[in-house]
Scaffold this motif. Structure first.
Motif, short mmCIF file in Angstrom:
data_model
loop_
_atom_site.label_atom_id
_atom_site.label_comp_id
_atom_site.label_asym_id
_atom_site.label_seq_id
_atom_site.Cartn_x
_atom_site.Cartn_y
_atom_site.Cartn_z
N PRO C 38 0.81 -1.22 0.00
CA PRO C 38 0.00 0.00 0.00
C PRO C 38 0.85 1.27 0.00
N TYR C 39 2.10 1.18 0.49
CA TYR C 39 2.97 2.35 0.46
C TYR C 39 3.59 2.55 -0.91
N VAL C 41 2.31 1.14 -4.21
CA VAL C 41 1.55 1.10 -5.46
C VAL C 41 0.19 1.78 -5.30
N TYR C 42 -0.49 1.97 -6.43
CA TYR C 42 -1.78 2.62 -6.41
C TYR C 42 -2.86 1.69 -5.84
N ALA C 43 -3.94 2.31 -5.42
CA ALA C 43 -5.00 1.56 -4.77
C ALA C 43 -5.66 0.55 -5.71
N ASN C 44 -5.64 0.82 -7.02
CA ASN C 44 -6.31 -0.13 -7.91
C ASN C 44 -5.57 -1.47 -7.93
N VAL C 45 -4.25 -1.42 -7.71
CA VAL C 45 -3.47 -2.66 -7.63
C VAL C 45 -3.83 -3.42 -6.36
N THR C 46 -3.81 -2.71 -5.23
CA THR C 46 -4.15 -3.40 -3.99
C THR C 46 -5.61 -3.86 -4.03
N ALA C 165 -8.19 6.41 1.28
CA ALA C 165 -6.87 5.78 1.10
C ALA C 165 -6.56 4.86 2.26
N GLN C 168 -8.80 1.77 2.14
CA GLN C 168 -8.33 0.77 1.17
C GLN C 168 -7.11 0.03 1.69
N TYR C 172 -6.91 -3.88 2.51
CA TYR C 172 -5.87 -4.71 1.91
C TYR C 172 -5.15 -5.53 2.98
#
Lengths: 208, 288, 351
Positions: C38-39, C41-46, C165, C168, C172
């Motif tokens: 989460p630190y 990559v973007y939230a869509n990846v997580t 954020a 999410q 995750y």
């Protein structure tokens, strides 16, 4: 075919009938290779087995059990009437179930069922298993009549005396190998005993 | 009179369930296979019937005459090439493989056709009914379906008890190995059994389409109903399946009299209670 | 054909400690990397990974049931639903949805307990369909209950005011925690006494019973653990979707996912479901704009694998390279290849 428990007699018979596939070697019938012929087509080729434990069909009537034997019948003398001639008691109980029959009667039905296919070679597995001596005697007394019709019988039996009495040729099996072969009258009883219990050092035949 | 009506409807619905369940029962009784794609094949049959009806402009009943034999052939092939192979691996594999088939058929229909509900245009039959009295009327359609169910069950019964092939089916169900050594081609017999089962599935699919609307996802619930009917009635017994279907139909119709959304749940509850009391069904019987 | 009498002398039995140590090291590194994502990559990846973790957890639990205890369930969606609705109810009472996840798992196991008394008496096919009927019944009960949002569903309370954020990231980590717990829990369970019992049951149920394995107890423990796992996954699901709806959580599609993933990856190994899930996601992403096609392809592949490659992809890999990341079995070293005995191969001599 005689031998102790676990000698591989039944396995051999079941392999000939097509229920097991041999790991090595071939099975030939009159010179033609039937190693890969499925079990049900071996019946049509003339190899018919009476299995250990009879294995009658409980949801079929006695007559239906017999009729099922002619599923892949070769042409020949055996039919329903002939079986009823051999076992007259069956005709009266043809419509009934087989589960209420005695062990000996069930064995007779299993033999009748096999005869319906007009076998060239009848495989009999542990004919005497679980049956009273008198009943066994009656079944064995019937075998010469069957042989007289021209079929061959491969008999697997633990009861050595009984088996040697009726057979033309005997093999003794131990741990999957033939230890001793010969005409019963040529075999000394000590020889048979040695082969049966594995006391003999020399193996006579190859593995099967 | 509302309740009498409900009971009559429930019994007639039971006929549909029995028609649908007898194939499942047959395959389970003979091969010990529960085809989890049973319901999806029925839905497939319904769509095929729809295509035939609209494409050739023929009545519903004609479409059944095409779909049933076609599905018989499909059943034979599915058995020989998919289910038999799974059986050879392990009994568990048949469950997994037929479940996979179910999802593939379902989503295949979803992709190829629309997700919307449709219904078979059954023409004049749909509205016609016997008017028993002012409150009680019985639709022709449901009576025809019930009659078809009974006829199919009688034919199956006669086939199994009288026909030579039926005898082989019973023998293979009793003892596969013993059947083999008396000369029965067990794999072929299994194929024939599946062919019969699939033909009845096709008939049931057409009947379902006449009864109610359908969509690609309708299969699993139908499978559950069929299995419930089989278990309630007792596995392997054809008349038990009819009894089971009727009990399930009654439970559902009477349940929805109490509360519309309670119908299906009532059926499930009856099934679970039967399972709890008798894990082998009400009438444990041999196949005959 | 292992000659057990030959054990001793040059042979020794090990539990492949080295492989286990390597597995642990790889596991710790992978989890550490995943934890820090989460630190990075973007939230869509997580977001995608949340779904992946849910599926790994579900498939692992299903594999524990089917691959180890021989219980073929097509109704684990029952506990996905129970877990989801447990979070919904607890959040309504003011408990943080994230803290409600372990509670949801516990509640799922509690709900599973009475069900297990009915289901575990049943034979294979009955068990499979009865689990399905139980799931359907749960769904119908929820649909009839207005306080649970009935058929239309309801938004998950307790999530407003949380920075998206942060939400999410928490979601995750929760999903990752559930997946790690499912894998680690399964691994430890299988290395315990229970794992031995299950192996014995799988190989020969009657034999296991006769040497004192409490078969039903072993199966019940597995069933309840699987219920808890599915419940936790359901809890994460509803947190990630912020909405709970009966048809979304109780759908048999979940069983399809679990079964396909386990079959493709390989039944009866812990690594299998991980491999299967990765394949699932690759396929799903590749066929993303082709509707349900990914499921058709996946189903067809799973069916073919079940028929022709029953041990799945991981079975192929581990046979080929001899690797096991989560060794739960024992190894016999120094064995000579067994001598092939004479006579035909026997096909289960016992009747």
């Amino acid at each position: 075919m005689i031998g102790a428990n676990g000698a591989g007699k039944s396995t051999l018979l079941r392999t000939i009938a097509g229920l097991h596939r041999p790991v090595a070697g071939t099975i030939q019938l009159d010179g033609s290779d039937i190693t890969h012929l499925p079990a049900h087509r071996r019946v049509a080729a003339g190899i018919v087995m009476v299995p250990e434990g009879r294995r009658l069909f409980p949801s079929l009537s006695l007559e239906e059990n017999l009729k099922l034997g002619s599923t892949r019948s070769r042409s020949g003398a055996w039919d329903l009437d002939r079986v009823y001639q051999l076992f007259p008691w069956m005709a009266e109980r043809r419509g009934g179930p087989t589960v209420h029959l005695s062990g000996g009667e069930q064995q007779a039905v299993a033999i009748g069922r096999a005869l319906m296919a007009n076998p060239r070679i009848l495989l009999l597995d542990e004919l005497s298993l679980g049956l009273a001596p008198a009943v066994v005697q009656r079944l064995y007394d019937m075998l010469p009549a069957l042989l007289a019709t021209g079929m061959s019988i491969l008999l697997v039996e633990q009861d050595v005396t009984q088996a040697l009495r009726v057979s033309d040729w005997a093999h003794c099996l131990l741990e999957g190998r033939i230890m001793l072969s010969g005409r019963p009258r040529d075999l000394a009883s000590t020889e048979v005993e040695a082969a049966y219990f594995g006391l003999s050092k020399r193996a006579v035949g190859g593995g099967g | 009179m509302v309740w009498v009506n409900a009971i009559v409807q429930g019994i007639l619905l039971g006929g549909l369930y029995a028609l649908f369940a007898c194939g499942l029962s047959l395959m389970f009784g003979v091969m010990r296979v529960v085809n989890l794609a049973h319901g999806d094949f029925a839905v497939l049959a319904t769509y095929l019937a729809l295509a035939i009806i609209t494409g050739l402009d023929v009545p519903v009943l004609w479409s059944a005459l095409v779909v049933a034999p076609l599905f018989g052939m499909v059943g034979y092939l599915v058995q020989r090439f998919i289910i038999q192979r799974s059986l050879d691996v392990s009994p568990v594999t048949t469950l997994l493989v037929t479940f996979g088939l179910s999802i593939v058929i379902q989503n295949g229909l979803l992709e190829g056709l629309s997700a919307n509900s449709q219904s078979l245009p059954s023409g004049s039959l749909a509205s016609a009914s016997f008017q028993v009295n002012s409150q009680l009327s019985i639709g022709y359609e449901s009576v025809i379906v019930f009659a078809v169910a009974v006829v199919v069950l009688v034919c199956l019964q006669l086939f199994l008890s009288r026909a030579r092939l039926g005898r082989e089916v019973r023998a293979a169900a009793d003892d596969q190995e013993a059947a083999t050594i008396v000369g029965v081609n067990v794999r072929h017999v299994y194929g024939v059994t599946a062919a019969i089962a699939f033909a009845t599935v096709a008939l049931a699919g057409v009947a379902f389409g006449m009864y109610s609307s359908f969509n690609p996802a309708a299969g699993p619930q139908r499978l559950i109903f069929a299995f419930e009917a089989v278990v309630i009635g007792g596995v392997g017994s054809l008349w038990g399946t009819l009894a089971g279907g009727i009990i399930l139909g009654l439970a559902q119709v009477l349940g929805s009299q109490v509360d519309t959304s309670f119908g299906v749940l009532a059926g499930h509850l009856v099934f679970l209670i039967v399972l709890a009391l008798r894990p082998n069904g009400l009438i444990p019987a041999r196949l005959s | 054909m292992t000659d057990t009498a030959a054990v001793g002398g040059r042979q020794r039995v090990t539990r492949s400690r080295r492989s286990a140590a390597w597995g642990a090291l790889v596991g710790v590194v992978v989890v550490a990397i995943l934890f820090s994502l989460p630190y990075l990559v973007y939230a869509n990846v997580t977001g995608v990974l949340v779904n992946l973790f849910i599926l790994v957890s579900l498939a692992t639990m299903w594999n524990l049931l089917a691959g180890y205890a021989g219980l073929i369930s097509v109704g684990q969606q029952a506990y996905i639903g129970v877990g989801a609705y447990a979070v919904f109810v607890l959040a309504g009472d003011g408990i943080s949805p994230f803290l409600a996840i372990p509670l949801a798992a516990l509640i799922s196991a509690l709900v599973g307990l009475p069900a297990s008394f009915l289901l575990l008496r049943l034979r294979r096919e009955y068990f499979a369909i009865a689990t399905w009927v139980v799931a359907e019944a749960f769904q119908l009960v929820v649909v009839r209950s207005n306080s649970l949002g009935a058929g239309a569903g309801a938004p998950l309370p307790g999530m407003v005011g949380l920075d998206p954020a942060l939400r999410q990231a928490f979601t995750y980590w929760a999903a990752l925690a559930v997946a790690v717990a499912a894998l680690l829990g399964t691994y430890l369970l299988l290395r315990s006494r229970l794992g031995l019992d299950l192996t014995a049951v799988r190989d020969n149920e009657v034999g296991a019973r006769s040497v004192g394995v409490r078969v039903v107890r072993a199966k019940r423990i597995v069933y309840l653990v699987a219920a808890a796992g599915a419940g936790a996954a359901g809890a994460v699901l509803v947190i990630s979707q912020l909405f709970v709806q009966p048809t979304a959580v109780f759908t048999v599609q979940w069983s399809a996912y679990m079964i396909f993933v386990a079959l493709i990856g390989g039944l009866g190994s812990i690594e299998g479901p991980i491999v299967g899930t990765v394949i699932f996601f690759l396929l799903q992403q590749t066929l993303a704009d082709r509707g349900a096609w990914y499921l058709i392809v996946l189903g067809a592949v799973a069916v073919l694998m079940a028929m022709w490659v029953p041990r799945g992809l991981w079975g192929l890999i581990s046979d080929r390279f001899g690797i096991r990341l989560f060794p739960v079995g024992y190894w016999l070293h120094g064995m000579n290849p067994p001598a092939t005995g004479p006579g035909p191969k026997t096909e289960s001599p016992q009747a």
